[in-house]
Design an enzyme around this catalytic site. Sequence first.
Site, short mmCIF file in Angstrom:
data_model
loop_
_atom_site.label_atom_id
_atom_site.label_comp_id
_atom_site.label_asym_id
_atom_site.label_seq_id
_atom_site.Cartn_x
_atom_site.Cartn_y
_atom_site.Cartn_z
N GLU A 218 5.74 1.99 -2.35
CA GLU A 218 6.45 0.97 -1.57
C GLU A 218 7.05 -0.13 -2.46
O GLU A 218 8.09 -0.71 -2.12
CB GLU A 218 5.52 0.34 -0.53
CG GLU A 218 5.16 1.28 0.62
CD GLU A 218 3.95 2.16 0.32
OE1 GLU A 218 3.50 2.19 -0.84
OE2 GLU A 218 3.46 2.81 1.26
N PHE B 277 -8.03 1.08 11.00
CA PHE B 277 -7.60 1.85 9.82
C PHE B 277 -6.20 1.40 9.40
O PHE B 277 -5.30 1.29 10.23
CB PHE B 277 -7.60 3.34 10.14
CG PHE B 277 -7.10 4.16 8.99
CD1 PHE B 277 -7.78 4.18 7.77
CD2 PHE B 277 -5.94 4.91 9.09
CE1 PHE B 277 -7.31 4.91 6.70
CE2 PHE B 277 -5.46 5.65 8.02
CZ PHE B 277 -6.15 5.66 6.83
N GLN B 278 -6.05 1.14 8.14
CA GLN B 278 -4.79 0.65 7.55
C GLN B 278 -4.28 -0.61 8.23
O GLN B 278 -3.08 -0.81 8.36
CB GLN B 278 -3.73 1.77 7.55
CG GLN B 278 -4.09 2.89 6.58
CD GLN B 278 -2.92 3.78 6.22
OE1 GLN B 278 -2.04 4.03 7.03
NE2 GLN B 278 -2.93 4.27 4.99
N LYS C 33 2.48 -0.42 16.39
CA LYS C 33 2.89 0.93 16.78
C LYS C 33 3.17 1.04 18.27
O LYS C 33 4.09 1.74 18.69
CB LYS C 33 1.79 1.92 16.37
CG LYS C 33 2.29 3.35 16.33
CD LYS C 33 1.26 4.29 15.70
CE LYS C 33 1.81 5.70 15.66
NZ LYS C 33 0.84 6.65 15.06
N MET D 38 7.07 -8.75 -25.75
CA MET D 38 7.06 -10.19 -25.55
C MET D 38 5.63 -10.73 -25.63
O MET D 38 5.40 -11.81 -26.16
CB MET D 38 7.70 -10.53 -24.20
CG MET D 38 8.06 -12.00 -24.05
SD MET D 38 9.21 -12.60 -25.31
CE MET D 38 10.79 -12.42 -24.48
#
Lengths: 588, 182
Positions: free
Chosen positions: A52, A114-115, A164, A482
């Site tokens: 993502e 969940f999630q 959802k 760096m």
Amino acid sequence: MARQMTGAEIVLKALADQGVEYIFGYPGGAVLPIYDEIFQQEKIKHILVRQEGGALHAAEGYARSTGKVGVALVTSGPGATNAVTGLTDALLDSIPVVCLTGQVPTHLIGNDAFQECDTVGITRPCTKHNWLVKNVNDLARTLHEAFQIARSGRPGPVVVDIPKDVQFGTGNYVGPSNIVHKTYKPKVKPDQGPVRQAVELIASAKKPIFYTGGGVINSGPKASQLLRELVRLTGYPITSTLMGLGAYPGSDKQWLGMLGMHGTYEANMAMHDCDVMVAVGARFDDRITGRLDAFSPGSKKIHIDIDPSSINKNVQVDIPVVGDVAYVLEDMLRTWKSLAPQVDKAALKSWWKEIDGWRAKRSLAYKASKDVIMPQYACQRLYELTKDRDTYITTEVGQHQMWAAQFYHFDEPNRWMTSGGLGTMGYGLPAAIGAQLAHPKSLVIDIAGDASILMNIQECSTAVQFNLPVKVFILNNEYMGMVRQWQQLLHGNRLSHSYTESLPDFVKLAEAYGWKGMRCDHPSDLDDAIREMIAFKGPVLFDCRVAKLANCFPMIPSGKAHNEMLLGEEVSDEEVGRAIGKEGKVLV
Amino acid sequence: MTTPNAQTHYSGPAVRQDAVSRTLSVLVDNEPGVLARVIGLFTARGYNIDSLTVTETEHEKHLSRITIVTRGTPSVIQQIKHQLERMVPVHRVHDLTVEGKAVERELALVKVAGKGDKRIEALRLAEIFRAQVIDTSIEHFVFEITGKPSKIETFINIMTELGLVEVSRSGIAAIGRGPQGM
């Protein structure tokens, strides 16, 4: 007339009505209804990323290279948390991004489902605004509002969290034209009083400088055009931040190069010694100002910015002008032309003479080598061999990013995509994918480091799946360059965990992904290799083996002012290495 | 003057100014998360909150008024105002302290327990402060007192001597003087 649709249909309809062509996303349980809708339509193309984080940076690259809003779609929980870095990146660089996140059904919110995660809570500080849509009838309006807020005023990322059950539910659709926001009305047109004062101050300057930033790019191509007109009309010198490169042509004679920590000597000295500073869409970031109490002590400062909170935040200014850069510059030009002021030509001439003296220091000079590829040389050759093409450059974060900014010159806005504010390693490859989608015929190159590229290397698959011929040009010095440079300068050369041991074989890695892999380790082979990379029709991972211990100069050392720069040519790598210890620490 | 630090590239703190106390009135849409946004801004940017009250004040328009007493240098206060103003659900921000003496009031509920002389003294002082008794038994009082924060502070200090058990305060509500609204 309002039309009845499911929430998922509303999402796709709203995106289509907002003119969205691509969404960058990754499916998951809480966004399946939207993915089902995506499957059943052809208007909007979904680009499947491999993580993502990649979706957000790709959306940023798309947005930055087109001036449009980038769109990402991720699932709940880990999908949303993976998006956080990209959202913060877009917030700090003011990039318009709309991120849609799935959420568990409304009745499960707060139950540790969940999630599930508190997406609006987590993303509140890293978005311009965010919404949790609990009623399907609010969905269309919220989505249109999201686009409006992302793209207008000071642009930025927004999140719309959609449970959802809202995606499954049926509700009314309203089109974008009906949306008027109650409170959000950014001021784009400036007051004429400050505009006139600014013009008069600019006209009376003896040692003026324009200091421009990413706001000019965000304001659109017209702002860059007007900036060029104003700068040429006045004959004054101009410098820019990392984010503003390309607004003014890098090949022009009034251009002093980038300013700031790794900016040119002439740009920083001119900032320090000027008597009138015109800040245009720039925000006086700490990488620009260096030591604040010694920042341009003798100058009157004009600050043009669309965000009133940017004004007087770090540096007190004398004339603030709040408004969109394009509107402000248009008004300033008109006022300038009607006042027809006489600039002090003699003073300007001696100012330029002073600047030429600083230019003569050749602060970007480095020790050339016949045996190893100097990273600066690699950037120079890449520029020379691609400058006449239609090219877009992205970068990762680190030394290579600064060398790219120093040695690649941009003549047009929206050609340069880099993570400036947040400094996100792993930005460049997904951003290149976003830019390449928007400009399929153009040459898109991610100038990368060997460490940064590994942070989002999985996006190589995305490029293959969607036939995107991006080129990744890795300045491979086997270090987090760096970090190593700072350890050398500030921490007694104790290179704590900055050597990237066990690097993959980038050529084989490229081939494993279905890319072309190339390697070059000798300066005399470099031009041909770059030509070969450009000529290849598909994506190329170019492992450019460069000098391992090269440092990025010039540099404003720790806690120092613009006029106390450390120049590169005076200190060779070996000398810097030897200067470590007590003396080295005193030096920086 | 700041001293340059050789160990870091971040610049030191800016020149010191004296901190002042300001009362800000913030008119916001009463939508979910709006208070979290405002408070999050204060914590994220390191601003102080001395007092904070919030309630929906115009029900039909779903508008809430947040009253914040904050402390900072004038430039920090200016930043706070701008940062609040650019939040999407914020309608207006008014610095009541600067815009003319605002009226500031606070309500406190003060529980005092004790017997004998102390109990009588507590009641006598409560009358002087015009505090109401809203709950009592033979060994305690709960006083309701309203007024300027300084008055409440004084009352609480005195009650400490007389058997103060606990205090609940509303935080400051403030409104500008004169006929105009914000």
